[in-house]
Design a protein around this motif. Sequence first.
Motif, PDB file in Angstrom:
ATOM      1  N   ALA A 102       0.829  -1.207   0.000  1.00  0.00           N
ATOM      2  CA  ALA A 102       0.000   0.000   0.000  1.00  0.00           C
ATOM      3  C   ALA A 102       0.863   1.255   0.000  1.00  0.00           C
ATOM      4  N   GLN A 103       1.891   1.309   0.854  1.00  0.00           N
ATOM      5  CA  GLN A 103       2.739   2.510   0.867  1.00  0.00           C
ATOM      6  C   GLN A 103       3.528   2.638  -0.431  1.00  0.00           C
ATOM      7  N   ALA A 104       3.965   1.510  -0.984  1.00  0.00           N
ATOM      8  CA  ALA A 104       4.711   1.563  -2.251  1.00  0.00           C
ATOM      9  C   ALA A 104       3.826   2.054  -3.389  1.00  0.00           C
ATOM     10  N   GLU A 105       2.553   1.658  -3.361  1.00  0.00           N
ATOM     11  CA  GLU A 105       1.634   2.106  -4.414  1.00  0.00           C
ATOM     12  C   GLU A 105       1.296   3.583  -4.252  1.00  0.00           C
ATOM     13  N   ILE A 106       1.219   4.070  -3.006  1.00  0.00           N
ATOM     14  CA  ILE A 106       1.001   5.511  -2.788  1.00  0.00           C
ATOM     15  C   ILE A 106       2.165   6.302  -3.379  1.00  0.00           C
ATOM     16  N   VAL A 107       3.375   5.816  -3.136  1.00  0.00           N
ATOM     17  CA  VAL A 107       4.565   6.458  -3.703  1.00  0.00           C
ATOM     18  C   VAL A 107       4.504   6.431  -5.228  1.00  0.00           C
ATOM     19  N   ALA A 108       4.132   5.277  -5.794  1.00  0.00           N
ATOM     20  CA  ALA A 108       4.039   5.164  -7.247  1.00  0.00           C
ATOM     21  C   ALA A 108       2.967   6.091  -7.801  1.00  0.00           C
ATOM     22  N   ALA A 109       1.849   6.226  -7.063  1.00  0.00           N
ATOM     23  CA  ALA A 109       0.774   7.118  -7.508  1.00  0.00           C
ATOM     24  C   ALA A 109       1.231   8.570  -7.493  1.00  0.00           C
ATOM     25  N   ALA A 110       1.971   8.954  -6.449  1.00  0.00           N
ATOM     26  CA  ALA A 110       2.499  10.322  -6.383  1.00  0.00           C
ATOM     27  C   ALA A 110       3.439  10.586  -7.545  1.00  0.00           C
ATOM     28  N   THR A 111       4.238   9.584  -7.870  1.00  0.00           N
ATOM     29  CA  THR A 111       5.142   9.705  -9.014  1.00  0.00           C
ATOM     30  C   THR A 111       4.362   9.907 -10.300  1.00  0.00           C
ATOM     31  N   ASP A 112       3.340   9.094 -10.474  1.00  0.00           N
ATOM     32  CA  ASP A 112       2.577   9.143 -11.721  1.00  0.00           C
ATOM     33  C   ASP A 112       1.860  10.473 -11.884  1.00  0.00           C
ATOM     34  N   ILE A 113       1.326  10.990 -10.795  1.00  0.00           N
ATOM     35  CA  ILE A 113       0.658  12.295 -10.858  1.00  0.00           C
ATOM     36  C   ILE A 113       1.633  13.368 -11.319  1.00  0.00           C
ATOM     37  N   ALA A 114       2.846  13.357 -10.733  1.00  0.00           N
ATOM     38  CA  ALA A 114       3.854  14.351 -11.111  1.00  0.00           C
ATOM     39  C   ALA A 114       4.214  14.254 -12.583  1.00  0.00           C
ATOM     40  N   GLU A 115       4.339  13.042 -13.078  1.00  0.00           N
ATOM     41  CA  GLU A 115       4.808  12.865 -14.444  1.00  0.00           C
ATOM     42  C   GLU A 115       3.743  13.251 -15.477  1.00  0.00           C
ATOM     43  N   VAL A 116       2.507  12.878 -15.222  1.00  0.00           N
ATOM     44  CA  VAL A 116       1.426  13.248 -16.137  1.00  0.00           C
ATOM     45  C   VAL A 116       1.216  14.756 -16.135  1.00  0.00           C
ATOM     46  N   ILE A 117       1.248  15.363 -14.937  1.00  0.00           N
ATOM     47  CA  ILE A 117       1.082  16.811 -14.844  1.00  0.00           C
ATOM     48  C   ILE A 117       2.218  17.520 -15.572  1.00  0.00           C
ATOM     49  N   GLY A 118       3.436  16.996 -15.436  1.00  0.00           N
ATOM     50  CA  GLY A 118       4.565  17.592 -16.150  1.00  0.00           C
ATOM     51  C   GLY A 118       4.381  17.563 -17.654  1.00  0.00           C
ATOM     52  N   GLY A 119       3.919  16.438 -18.177  1.00  0.00           N
ATOM     53  CA  GLY A 119       3.655  16.364 -19.611  1.00  0.00           C
ATOM     54  C   GLY A 119       2.559  17.316 -20.040  1.00  0.00           C
ATOM     55  N   ALA A 120       1.508  17.424 -19.206  1.00  0.00           N
ATOM     56  CA  ALA A 120       0.406  18.341 -19.518  1.00  0.00           C
ATOM     57  C   ALA A 120       0.884  19.792 -19.525  1.00  0.00           C
ATOM     58  N   LEU A 121       1.720  20.163 -18.561  1.00  0.00           N
ATOM     59  CA  LEU A 121       2.263  21.526 -18.520  1.00  0.00           C
ATOM     60  C   LEU A 121       3.107  21.810 -19.752  1.00  0.00           C
ATOM     61  N   ALA A 122       3.901  20.843 -20.173  1.00  0.00           N
ATOM     62  CA  ALA A 122       4.736  21.043 -21.360  1.00  0.00           C
ATOM     63  C   ALA A 122       3.890  21.266 -22.609  1.00  0.00           C
ATOM     64  N   LEU A 123       2.829  20.483 -22.768  1.00  0.00           N
ATOM     65  CA  LEU A 123       1.961  20.650 -23.933  1.00  0.00           C
ATOM     66  C   LEU A 123       1.220  21.982 -23.887  1.00  0.00           C
ATOM     67  N   TYR A 124       0.904  22.439 -22.673  1.00  0.00           N
ATOM     68  CA  TYR A 124       0.291  23.761 -22.531  1.00  0.00           C
ATOM     69  C   TYR A 124       1.270  24.856 -22.956  1.00  0.00           C
ATOM     70  N   LEU A 125       2.527  24.720 -22.526  1.00  0.00           N
ATOM     71  CA  LEU A 125       3.529  25.733 -22.866  1.00  0.00           C
ATOM     72  C   LEU A 125       3.854  25.739 -24.360  1.00  0.00           C
ATOM     73  N   LEU A 126       3.865  24.567 -24.975  1.00  0.00           N
ATOM     74  CA  LEU A 126       4.255  24.472 -26.380  1.00  0.00           C
ATOM     75  C   LEU A 126       3.091  24.761 -27.331  1.00  0.00           C
ATOM     76  N   PHE A 127       1.903  24.251 -26.997  1.00  0.00           N
ATOM     77  CA  PHE A 127       0.783  24.310 -27.948  1.00  0.00           C
ATOM     78  C   PHE A 127      -0.480  24.941 -27.354  1.00  0.00           C
ATOM     79  N   ASP A 128      -0.389  25.447 -26.122  1.00  0.00           N
ATOM     80  CA  ASP A 128      -1.526  26.076 -25.457  1.00  0.00           C
ATOM     81  C   ASP A 128      -2.697  25.108 -25.281  1.00  0.00           C
ATOM     82  N   LEU A 129      -2.392  23.817 -25.134  1.00  0.00           N
ATOM     83  CA  LEU A 129      -3.443  22.835 -24.891  1.00  0.00           C
ATOM     84  C   LEU A 129      -3.944  22.965 -23.453  1.00  0.00           C
ATOM     85  N   PRO A 130      -5.242  22.828 -23.219  1.00  0.00           N
ATOM     86  CA  PRO A 130      -5.745  22.792 -21.842  1.00  0.00           C
ATOM     87  C   PRO A 130      -5.066  21.653 -21.074  1.00  0.00           C
ATOM     88  N   LEU A 131      -4.861  21.853 -19.782  1.00  0.00           N
ATOM     89  CA  LEU A 131      -4.106  20.877 -19.000  1.00  0.00           C
ATOM     90  C   LEU A 131      -4.752  19.495 -19.010  1.00  0.00           C
TER      91      LEU A 131
END
Length: 417
Positions: A102-131
């Motif tokens: 359970a704790q390992a999956e919470i850590v993995a979930a936190a990681t995944d949230i950061a990574e998806v949000i990072g990709g979304a921010l990059a696409l917003y900066l490059l192409f003005d796509l909604p997050l």
Amino acid sequence: MTATASPPHSPERSPRRRGAGLALLGPAFVAAIAYVDPGNVAANLTAGAAHGYMLLWVLVAANASAVVVQYLSAKLGVVTGRSLPEHLGLRMRRTPRLLFWAQAEIVAAATDIAEVIGGALALYLLFDLPLVVGGIVTGVVSMVVLSLHSRRGTRAFETVVTAMLAILTIGFCAGLLFAQVAPGELVAGLVPRFDGAGSVVLAASMLGATVMPHAVYLHSALARDRHGDVPAGPERRRVLVATRWDVALALIVAGGVNVCMLVLAAATLPGVPGTDSIPGAQRAIAEHVGPTVGVLFAVGLLASGLASTSVGCMAGAEIMRGLLHVRIPLVVRRLVTLVPAIVLLAVDADATMLLVVSQVVLSFGIAFAIVPLVVYTSRRSVMGEDVNTVTTRVVAGVIATVIVALNVALVVLTLAG
């Protein structure tokens, strides 16, 4: 979804075809993606903008620690033919094993949230796509990358991820060619010190973004899958030497990228309004260093998000397989784990703050990965003749102790504040 007894993986290549030299490199470069994910970007930019060069020592110390930790993880996979989650799953009783998962999956979930949000921010900066749209696109592309691993094998996946590592290295480091770095302050940043509870929180965030729990779990599996069951003797020693080079080279690249990000922020962002978010920092970098550098930075962020979310999904699958003895297809897991990030983006949560908080969450999971890793690789019953030397045990023990102590300090100072 099927239950299995979690046997050792079959190697992708037979022992006769392991190759030599550069052909043995690769697993560490995949694991190193975890060290340059979007959470690193948020933590390093925030640290540089808020405290200048002061926390540079945290990156240097964390990266040096990561070299030791990642080598031990890879060594465990090479010597035993099992990943760290598999060893934990075989040795823990049901209730502790479920809690650990359970704790390992919470850590993995936190990681995944950061990574998806990072990709979304990059696409917003490059192409003005909604997050939200950017998050979905990031998830879809990561599915394509993961399907490449399923259909073409480990080597093809390593090639794609390493190419993304090269792209993000250029994107994040290009700005230093034009920034006005203060050499004296940079050297002073190598002296360990803090400046209040805020700097300790950032240090823990940087630590969580540099020594990544899911990378520790995954690297043992990557080495296991690449090299298979390596017999003791000259062949195993050759693989372990190549593994040391693999880890050192990969983390020199990843550590260099992290240092570049912090130094760039320290040189260009202190006192600049609006740099408390990644979009604001990117705009400030573009204004102060040049629009081309701003675009390269966004491209680097995109490569970071796309690669790291694929690697993070693989890590989560290995954690589940090793601890619960359950396998699910990577693409199915990708679909499930994409939901929390999309929901957070849909409710308009502060994306940069989510990235920083995710790294603090990761820092709490580090001890759970490192302590059993040090214990198992120090047991002759597990490692045989390749058991850790006394020096390695001491160094690894100090690293684990410092990490735990920093997290305790983080809790105390945060509550006191």
